[in-house]
Design a protein around this motif. Structure first.
Motif: not given
Ligand SMILES: Cc1ncc(COP(=O)(O)O)c(C=O)c1O
Length: 237
Positions: A36-40, A59-61, A86-88, A164-168, A207-210, A223-228, A232-234
């Motif tokens: 669960a991506v809890s950034k922000k 977390e990203n920060y 940590y994913i940032g 391994l990790m990817v952000i496409p 893999g993320m929300s979309g 899978v790293r999922v925040g918005t779903a 929405a984040r600020q």
């Protein structure tokens, strides 16, 4: 609906999507972990997700991670402690907030970073972030440089590589991201064939929300999922 109910509802929906994608891909139920991506998001949002059964948070920060960790570490009412990832971007001056403090650091992409984490002297499992699409401004190591970076783990005493990790690149249609997920899996399969000390490529963080379904179809284990989950984040600062 309260905020806590909305988070529990988001989590339930994401869990259903993951289960359906596992079935569709003929994969074992429970083989994909939800981060669960809890950034922000606030410490209370994390508490609500914990109460709804979620364990792992990304977390990203670095400073946000430090503050949220501290806030929740003192909370004896939690059903179970959060498992932080940590994913940032990892900047050298922030490594102290991350190294030895998280279950998994997803964003190692250079030998210099690896050595800086090692220098903290605490055990730390990492993933190597790969820039599979070769996007100029994106973080991640070039696929051609991956073997040499994986070789470097042999000289480490504290740091291990778990995958391994990817952000496409952003795509309108999630299916268009599939070749990038497939490319990460192919790299994992190729590099797994070579035994290296302190390297065991069991995780594919993608893999993320979309696009989590496309990532699961291609073998994602995290899978790293925040918005779903949280909404929405600020806007990013
Ligand atoms: C590395 C990384 N993974 C996953 C996510 C979650 O994305 P989404 O909110 O689309 O699920 C983010 C969000 O910022 C991210 O930075």
């Amino acid at each position: 609906m309260t905020r806590a109910e909305a988070i529990a509802d988001g989590l339930a929906q994401v869990r259903e999507r993951i289960a359906a994608a596992e079935r569709a891909a003929g994969r074992v139920s429970g083989s994909v972990r939800l981060l669960a991506v809890s950034k922000k998001m606030t410490a209370d949002d994390v508490r609500a997700a914990l109460a709804a059964g979620q364990r792992a948070f990304g977390e990203n920060y670095a400073q946000e991670l430090r503050d949220k960790r501290a806030a929740l570490a003192q909370d004896s009412t939690l059903p179970h402690p959060p498992e932080w990832h940590y994913i940032g971007p990892l900047q050298s001056n922030k490594i102290k907030y991350v190294a030895g403090q998280v279950a998994l650091a997803h964003t190692v992409d250079s030998a210099a970073l690896l050595e800086a984490i090692e220098a903290r002297g605490a055990p730390q499992a990492c993933l190597v972030q790969v820039n599979v699409a070769g996007e100029g401004q994106k973080r991640g190591i070039a696929p051609g440089d991956l073997p040499a970076l994986l070789d470097r783990f042999a000289a480490m005493s504290h740091v291990t590589c778990a995958g391994l990790m990817v952000i496409p690149p952003f795509t309108e249609n999630p299916d268009d991201a599939r070749p990038y997920f497939a490319a990460l899996r192919t790299l994992r399969d190729r590099e797994s064939a070579r035994a290296r000390p302190h390297v065991e490529l069991r995780e594919l963080s993608m893999g993320m929300s979309g696009d989590l379904e496309a990532a699961i179809a291609e073998g994602a284990t995290i899978v790293r999922v925040g918005t779903a989950i949280f909404g929405a984040r600020q806007r990013d600062v």
